[in-house]
Design a protein around this motif. Structure first.
Motif, mmCIF file in Angstrom:
data_model
loop_
_atom_site.group_PDB
_atom_site.id
_atom_site.type_symbol
_atom_site.label_atom_id
_atom_site.label_comp_id
_atom_site.label_asym_id
_atom_site.label_seq_id
_atom_site.Cartn_x
_atom_site.Cartn_y
_atom_site.Cartn_z
ATOM 1 N N LYS A 71 18.666 7.691 45.098
ATOM 2 C CA LYS A 71 18.575 7.820 46.547
ATOM 3 C C LYS A 71 19.933 7.630 47.220
ATOM 4 C CE LYS A 71 14.189 5.490 45.867
ATOM 5 N NZ LYS A 71 13.191 6.517 45.930
ATOM 6 N N CYS A 72 20.984 8.131 46.586
ATOM 7 C CA CYS A 72 22.321 7.928 47.145
ATOM 8 C C CYS A 72 22.658 8.968 48.197
ATOM 9 C CB CYS A 72 23.375 7.947 46.039
ATOM 10 S SG CYS A 72 23.602 9.567 45.274
ATOM 11 N N GLY A 73 21.985 10.122 48.159
ATOM 12 C CA GLY A 73 22.212 11.122 49.198
ATOM 13 C C GLY A 73 23.452 11.966 48.999
ATOM 14 N N MET A 74 24.108 11.867 47.846
ATOM 15 C CA MET A 74 25.339 12.635 47.665
ATOM 16 C C MET A 74 25.059 14.134 47.554
ATOM 17 S SD MET A 74 28.193 10.450 45.654
ATOM 18 C CE MET A 74 27.309 9.475 44.468
ATOM 19 N N GLU A 77 24.903 15.352 51.073
ATOM 20 C CA GLU A 77 26.239 15.483 51.646
ATOM 21 C C GLU A 77 26.961 16.708 51.101
ATOM 22 O OE1 GLU A 77 28.249 11.801 50.885
ATOM 23 O OE2 GLU A 77 27.023 10.724 52.337
ATOM 24 N N LEU A 86 17.349 14.156 53.372
ATOM 25 C CA LEU A 86 17.047 12.928 52.653
ATOM 26 C C LEU A 86 15.825 12.289 53.318
ATOM 27 C CD1 LEU A 86 18.499 11.593 50.249
ATOM 28 C CD2 LEU A 86 19.457 9.966 51.849
ATOM 29 N N GLY A 96 14.140 8.251 50.705
ATOM 30 C CA GLY A 96 15.500 8.306 50.178
ATOM 31 C C GLY A 96 15.748 9.431 49.191
#
Lengths: 276, 270
Positions: A71-74, A77, A86, A96
């Motif tokens: 769930k870092c969202g990279m 991005e 996300l 997430g």
């Protein structure tokens, strides 16, 4: 004499009280832990159950995707089209984790797949969108992505009514492979053709450009996760005219595991009894 | 000048928390590459990987392996905080600290604790939550705490949009403000518990000089983990517990210079 006995029983009582207290405290702690664990598991189970989610290209099958995604969202991005979202709390999706809403913004199928490259844990798996080139080297191929599959609602698709529309067909990045147009005679008028779009699951990547392009008020062609959109035939139904399909029989035991009240009987007996 | 000195660590901590948060935010909003991702996993300058070791541990418990990049990132973070000592993450990085510090501040302003007996909860709850979290991860096949962590919700919320995450943050705020003092960070949060374990043998520690102490107890009053200050007024010594967040508030409130930052294994106790 009496005093001594009282003293001893007092000691015993204290000792048993201590032991009792310890036991009760342990059991209470455990009870608390089990309650918490069950509520926690229930919460996760409820969130995990959401089936209609479209993952970025290269996503591992949902179960292994969910365990690996931190769930870092990279990936979100990295998406140059801002197509990935996300999931935030309240989205009714595993919080997430990244997903697509093709009607709002589809996947534009970048050749270098930046979202997959950004993933630090392998939840977006390079091997699922790579193929060997002529020299045996792995090469990215976005067309191998299986985000989902486009499904057509034939009752609301105006092309199926006989009105000419080929928006989904024209926009499809794999035109004539993932979506083809089938010509049939329009029986209603007797003199026109129906130019109906048809999706082919072997080529469709689920990018959702068709869903985005669809002209009906609510899209009549839309992407569903493949596990939702597709059936699966058992290995006992084989296209005997297709050598490749025969291979599905390999390793399949001849013993059948299905037992119904009928199949428990000998077929001959079942026929002779005449109760069918 | 005096006021800056009085809040010197607070100012540093807030700058650290806010600038990290801004860099993460800018990574998404403006495409800056200084820090991309979030506290779960990130990259510095698109190169150096960082990962939350507790999240990776849960993924292991759930029965999956991660790429070497994530593993390396988790190792980097673990090493950094193990050397730094205590829960430096909690008071210098974690965004939830801003929320719970505010709750605690208001708690003092409104003198909530003077209203009589309040709820009690064991500070060891967090270690239980770690254990239960790992067991739930094992059975559910996902990293259990990551699915409901209000810390991640807040941090992701700042970067990618809050959604209904504000409800989680508000409930933590109210819990700390009105229910239990330091309830979330000091009792429940398994991430804090995890960093307590990691930072157990770290370098930077608070040290206490008994000779200068006038027993005003301001440090105990301000400390979010007061059990770690058991030596105050009794003997010289360092705070050895990993539960100390190294926030430095005790140093700031002490008017007698009896508290200082020190280097464990290196600087002398007194």
């Amino acid at each position: 004499m009496g005093d001594a006995r009282e003293e001893i029983s007092e000691e015993i009582r204290e000792e048993t009280n201590g032991r009792r207290k310890f036991l009760i405290e342990t059991v209470r702690g455990l009870g608390f832990a089990v309650t918490g664990g069950l509520v926690w598991s229930g919460f996760i189970e409820g969130k995990k159950a959401y089936p209609f989610i479209l993952r970025p290209p290269g996503a591992a099958p949902e179960e292994s995707f969910l365990v690996r995604c931190t769930k870092c969202g990279m990936c979100v991005e990295a998406c140059p089209y801002d197509a990935l979202i996300l999931a935030s709390p309240g989205d009714e999706r595993p919080v997430g984790t990244p997903y697509l809403m093709p009607r709002e913004r589809p996947c534009y199928m970048c050749k270098d797949i930046p979202c997959m490259k950004a993933c630090p844990t392998g939840a977006l798996d390079k091997s699922l969108v790579s193929e060997k080139d002529g020299h045996g080297k792995a090469k990215l191929n976005i067309n191998l992505a299986k985000i989902g599959m486009a499904v057509i609602d034939r009752e609301n698709c105006i092309a199926y009514w006989g009105i000419q529309c080929d928006a989904c067909y024209r926009v499809c990045p794999l035109i004539d492979k993932a979506i083809t147009v089938e010509y049939t005679r329009n029986e209603r008028t007797g003199k026109h053709a129906i130019l109906a779009p048809v999706v082919h699951s072997d080529a469709c990547t689920g990018c959702g450009l068709c869903e985005r392009a669809c002209v009906t008020k609510k899209a009549s062609i839309f992407v569903l996760p493949r596990r939702v959109a597709m059936g699966e035939s058992s290995e006992r139904y084989i296209r005997g005219w297709d050598i490749k399909d025969e291979q599905r029989l390999e390793g399949v035991s001849p013993e059948t595991k299905t037992v119904t009240p009928r199949s428990s009987k000998d077929p001959l007996e079942y026929l002779n009894k005449g109760d069918f | 000048m005096g006021i800056i000195r009085k809040y010197r660590f607070m100012i540093l901590r807030r700058s650290s928390q806010l600038s990290l948060m801004f860099l993460f935010f800018a990574g998404n909003a403006y495409g800056w590459s200084v820090l991309k991702g979030n506290l779960s996993s990130s990259r510095i300058m698109d190169e150096v990987p960082l990962s939350d070791p507790f999240a990776i541990l849960q993924i292991f418990a759930a029965g999956s392996i991660v790429s070497s990049e994530a593993l390396l990132g988790a190792l980097t973070i673990t090493t950094f905080f193990a050397i730094a000592g205590g829960r430096v993450f909690c008071s210098w990085v974690c965004p939830m600290n801003l929320v719970t510090d505010l709750a605690n501040r208001l708690r003092r302003t409104f003198r909530i604790d003077s209203a009589g007996k309040s709820w009690w909860m064991s500070r060891n709850t967090r270690y239980w939550v770690i254990g239960i979290g790992l067991i739930v991860s094992l059975f559910m096949g996902v990293a259990a705490f990551e699915w409901l962590s209000p810390v991640s919700m807040l941090h992701r919320g700042v970067i990618y949009g809050m959604g209904a995450g504000w409800a989680a943050v508000l409930s933590i705020f109210l819990f700390d403000f009105l229910v239990i003092k330091n309830g979330f960070c000091g009792h429940i949060c398994p991430l804090g518990g995890f960093y307590s374990i990691i930072g157990r043998f770290g370098l930077f520690r608070i040290r206490h000089h008994k000779g200068k102490c006038t027993l005003c107890m301001k440090c105990i009053e301000i400390c979010p983990e007061k059990q770690v200050l058991s030596m105050v007024g009794k003997k010289d010594g360092m705070v050895l517990s990993g539960e100390c967040t190294n926030c430095g508030r005790c140093i700031e409130v002490c008017d007698d210079n009896a508290m200082k930052f020190g280097m464990r294994y290196i600087s002398k106790i007194t």
